[in-house]
Write a protein that holds these residues in place. Structure first.
Motif, PDB file in Angstrom:
ATOM      1  N   CYS A  53       0.857  -1.184   0.000  1.00 15.01           N
ATOM      2  CA  CYS A  53       0.000   0.000   0.000  1.00 15.01           C
ATOM      3  C   CYS A  53       0.897   1.240   0.000  1.00 15.01           C
ATOM      4  N   GLN A  54       0.594   2.185  -0.862  1.00 14.33           N
ATOM      5  CA  GLN A  54       1.402   3.386  -0.963  1.00 14.33           C
ATOM      6  C   GLN A  54       0.965   4.469   0.016  1.00 14.33           C
ATOM      7  N   ASP A  55      -0.157   4.243   0.704  1.00 15.99           N
ATOM      8  CA  ASP A  55      -0.627   5.213   1.696  1.00 15.99           C
ATOM      9  C   ASP A  55      -0.157   4.873   3.107  1.00 15.99           C
ATOM     10  N   CYS A  56      -0.335   3.602   3.521  1.00 11.49           N
ATOM     11  CA  CYS A  56       0.052   3.226   4.891  1.00 11.49           C
ATOM     12  C   CYS A  56       1.262   2.296   4.924  1.00 11.49           C
ATOM     13  N   PHE A  57       1.788   1.912   3.749  1.00  8.08           N
ATOM     14  CA  PHE A  57       2.975   1.066   3.605  1.00  8.08           C
ATOM     15  C   PHE A  57       2.796  -0.355   4.137  1.00  8.08           C
ATOM     16  N   HIS A  58       1.533  -0.819   4.207  1.00  9.61           N
ATOM     17  CA  HIS A  58       1.243  -2.194   4.620  1.00  9.61           C
ATOM     18  C   HIS A  58       1.676  -3.153   3.512  1.00  9.61           C
ATOM     19  N   HIS A  59       2.402  -4.222   3.879  1.00 11.45           N
ATOM     20  CA  HIS A  59       2.812  -5.245   2.903  1.00 11.45           C
ATOM     21  C   HIS A  59       1.653  -6.210   2.683  1.00 11.45           C
ATOM     22  N   LEU A  60       1.189  -6.327   1.454  1.00  7.31           N
ATOM     23  CA  LEU A  60       0.166  -7.317   1.134  1.00  7.31           C
ATOM     24  C   LEU A  60       0.793  -8.647   0.766  1.00  7.31           C
ATOM     25  N   SER A  61       1.955  -8.599   0.086  1.00  8.02           N
ATOM     26  CA  SER A  61       2.672  -9.838  -0.232  1.00  8.02           C
ATOM     27  C   SER A  61       4.109  -9.536  -0.609  1.00  8.02           C
ATOM     28  N   VAL A  62       4.946 -10.545  -0.408  1.00  9.35           N
ATOM     29  CA  VAL A  62       6.341 -10.520  -0.846  1.00  9.35           C
ATOM     30  C   VAL A  62       6.568 -11.855  -1.532  1.00  9.35           C
TER      31      VAL A  62
END
Length: 87
Positions: A53-62
């Motif tokens: 996420c570019q707003d909160c920088f939460h990683h959805l996947s790597v």
């Protein structure tokens, strides 16, 4: 860095090196933002593709890069070949 490395990978000519962050159709589960992008990163465990996420920088996947990700750019063409007894 050896002389051969400098010939193959010269220093960038640009002042800033930019990586394209491709927009996805996913929604951030943390903040609900639709600005979720996928892009390559150099990780301590090797090259990876991150969806973040570019707003909160939460990683959805790597993820491990797929062939069509073309990451890293120096990736060996034989990366997915089975090893032999010769090495």
């Amino acid at each position: 860095m050896s002389g051969v490395d400098r010939l193959l990978f010269p220093p960038p000519a640009e002042d800033h090196v930019v990586v394209e962050r491709k927009q996805t159709d996913r929604v951030c589960p943390q903040c609900g933002s639709a600005d979720v992008r996928r892009y390559p990163v150099a990780n301590f465990i090797g090259p990876r593709m991150v969806t973040k996420c570019q707003d909160c920088f939460h990683h959805l996947s790597v993820d491990v890069p797929a062939e069509d990700d073309h990451w890293p750019p120096w990736r060996s063409p034989t990366i997915d070949w089975d090893g032999s007894r010769a090495g």
